[in-house]
Design an enzyme around this catalytic site. Structure first.
Site, PDB file in Angstrom:
ATOM      1  N   TYR A  85       0.826  -1.208   0.000  1.00 32.40           N
ATOM      2  CA  TYR A  85       0.000   0.000   0.000  1.00 32.40           C
ATOM      3  C   TYR A  85       0.861   1.260   0.000  1.00 32.40           C
ATOM      4  O   TYR A  85       0.434   2.316   0.448  1.00 32.40           O
ATOM      5  CB  TYR A  85      -0.974  -0.012   1.187  1.00 32.40           C
ATOM      6  CG  TYR A  85      -2.229  -0.798   0.897  1.00 32.40           C
ATOM      7  CD1 TYR A  85      -3.401  -0.156   0.492  1.00 32.40           C
ATOM      8  CD2 TYR A  85      -2.233  -2.179   0.979  1.00 32.40           C
ATOM      9  CE1 TYR A  85      -4.542  -0.882   0.195  1.00 32.40           C
ATOM     10  CE2 TYR A  85      -3.371  -2.917   0.694  1.00 32.40           C
ATOM     11  CZ  TYR A  85      -4.525  -2.251   0.307  1.00 32.40           C
ATOM     12  OH  TYR A  85      -5.660  -2.979   0.001  1.00 32.40           O
ATOM     13  N   GLY A 131     -10.078  -6.421  -3.827  1.00 31.21           N
ATOM     14  CA  GLY A 131      -8.744  -6.735  -4.331  1.00 31.21           C
ATOM     15  C   GLY A 131      -7.928  -7.528  -3.337  1.00 31.21           C
ATOM     16  O   GLY A 131      -7.180  -8.443  -3.715  1.00 31.21           O
ATOM     17  N   ASP A 132      -8.079  -7.213  -2.055  1.00 31.28           N
ATOM     18  CA  ASP A 132      -7.395  -7.988  -1.019  1.00 31.28           C
ATOM     19  C   ASP A 132      -7.914  -9.414  -0.982  1.00 31.28           C
ATOM     20  O   ASP A 132      -7.143 -10.365  -0.813  1.00 31.28           O
ATOM     21  CB  ASP A 132      -7.602  -7.328   0.344  1.00 31.28           C
ATOM     22  CG  ASP A 132      -7.019  -5.933   0.405  1.00 31.28           C
ATOM     23  OD1 ASP A 132      -5.799  -5.796   0.231  1.00 31.28           O
ATOM     24  OD2 ASP A 132      -7.779  -4.981   0.634  1.00 31.28           O
ATOM     25  N   SER A 133      -9.237  -9.569  -1.140  1.00 34.08           N
ATOM     26  CA  SER A 133      -9.829 -10.906  -1.159  1.00 34.08           C
ATOM     27  C   SER A 133      -9.293 -11.717  -2.330  1.00 34.08           C
ATOM     28  O   SER A 133      -8.945 -12.896  -2.184  1.00 34.08           O
ATOM     29  CB  SER A 133     -11.356 -10.798  -1.242  1.00 34.08           C
ATOM     30  OG  SER A 133     -11.947 -12.066  -1.388  1.00 34.08           O
ATOM     31  N   ALA A 176      -5.557 -12.672  -1.663  1.00 36.77           N
ATOM     32  CA  ALA A 176      -5.428 -13.676  -0.609  1.00 36.77           C
ATOM     33  C   ALA A 176      -5.857 -15.048  -1.111  1.00 36.77           C
ATOM     34  O   ALA A 176      -5.201 -16.068  -0.823  1.00 36.77           O
ATOM     35  CB  ALA A 176      -6.266 -13.271   0.602  1.00 36.77           C
TER      36      ALA A 176
END
Length: 333
Positions: free
Chosen positions: A159, A273-275, A278
């Site tokens: 980030y 996007g994190d999902s 991951a």
């Protein structure tokens, strides 16, 4: 892959805050809605959200991230407690907080010029960011070296706050990338991925910035994959799925989101996007090829959005100790 091998997330941890209320009037001072605050909720953000998502399938997850000595960092630690194992690096400055102000009501719009249609779902009025924290060049603890060496996969959740540029981290990842799949979720203000990464997951805007405005036409995406010396790139396209390019073959293919998996319009997509990243890391760590991992990640991100997105990991200000879930007040709708 051994059953006890952890998934390691390395990145910039943040605290996300949702301020929710009603907007029944416009400010007399400017064309802006007046929001009467009803509730505040707190949830992990950035790499902390990616780690919390990865931990949802009960696998051991280790988060290597910078943590400041402030109340926001203490709250973030409480949100991750019992779910994610932390290896905390020194953070210079204060915890980065991203605060969204949302409202329902006749004036629930970013400007107060015209009355908005009464909506059941909250409308984002504005976002306020605070915090100066950055990870410096402090030496990595030996524990970090050990968990990366033992990992079944590593996700770098960049980030733009310094950790992805940490010299020791980059050296460590390059040393293990041949046998530990590395997924790199980039940021416009962050460094390029390490050579040897198994998958890089830019969003559409990040990819277009690198490709002079083209995704499908010509060999640009393949050239970027070769230039970065990574195995594959998956450009996330929201409700359109993803575009994958494989370095070894030059193959480019679109992976659409199945119609049955599409979330209703207006759903909160924060954290999708994190999902995706991951899920891709989890499946690559399980031995799947990049194309297969991306197919499953596309569905995982859609299911995440459809199930309420990051709200599932939120705690209200009044419920932080009890752990009670946040619920919308029926009077708002």
């Amino acid at each position: 892959m051994a059953a006890g091998d952890p998934l390691v997330v390395i990145g910039d941890a943040m605290l996300d805050i949702d301020v929710d209320g009603r907007a029944d009037r416009c400010s007399p001072e400017a064309a802006a809605p007046v929001v009467d605050v009803a509730n505040r909720t707190f949830r992990p953000g950035g790499a902390a959200l990616a780690a919390r998502l990865a931990a949802a399938d009960h696998r051991e997850v280790v988060l290597i991230a910078g943590f400041a000595a402030d109340e926001a960092a203490a709250r973030l630690r409480r949100l991750l407690d019992r779910h994610v194992r932390l290896i905390a690096l020194p953070l210079r400055g204060s915890t980065v907080c991203k605060q969204r102000v949302r409202a329902v009501g006749p004036w629930a719009s970013p400007n107060g010029h015209t009355k908005a249609r009464q909506l059941a779902r909250p409308v984002l009025i504005t976002r306020m960011d605070s915090g100066t924290g950055r990870v410096g060049a402090d030496p990595l603890p030996e524990e970090a070296h050990a968990v990366v060496a033992a990992a079944h996969a590593v996700l770098v959740s960049d980030y733009g706050r310094g950790i992805a540029a940490h010299t020791q981290i980059r050296t460590l990842l390059r040393a293990h990338a041949a046998h530990v799949p590395v997924v790199w979720d980039p940021h416009p203000r962050g460094p390029v991925p390490i050579p040897g990464a198994a998958l890089v997951t830019p969003d559409r805007a990040e990819a277009l910035d690198r490709l002079s405005g083209r995704l499908d036409e010509g060999p640009d995406l393949w050239k970027l994959t070769r230039g970065w010396a990574v195995d594959a790139i998956a450009v996330t396209l929201g409700s359109e799925g993803a575009l994958v390019c494989l370095r070894a073959s030059g193959k480019r293919l679109r992976i659409p989101l199945p119609a049955a998996a599409k979330a209703p319009a207006g759903c909160d997509t924060c954290g999708a996007g994190d999902s995706f990243a991951a899920a891709a890391a989890t499946h690559l760590g399980a031995g799947r090829e990049p194309e297969s991992a991306v197919r499953r990640a596309v569905i995982a991100a859609a299911e995440f959005v459809g199930s309420g997105a990051a709200a599932a990991f939120s705690e209200s200000e009044s419920a932080l100790v009890s752990g009670a879930p946040i619920t919308w007040d029926s009077r708002w709708v």
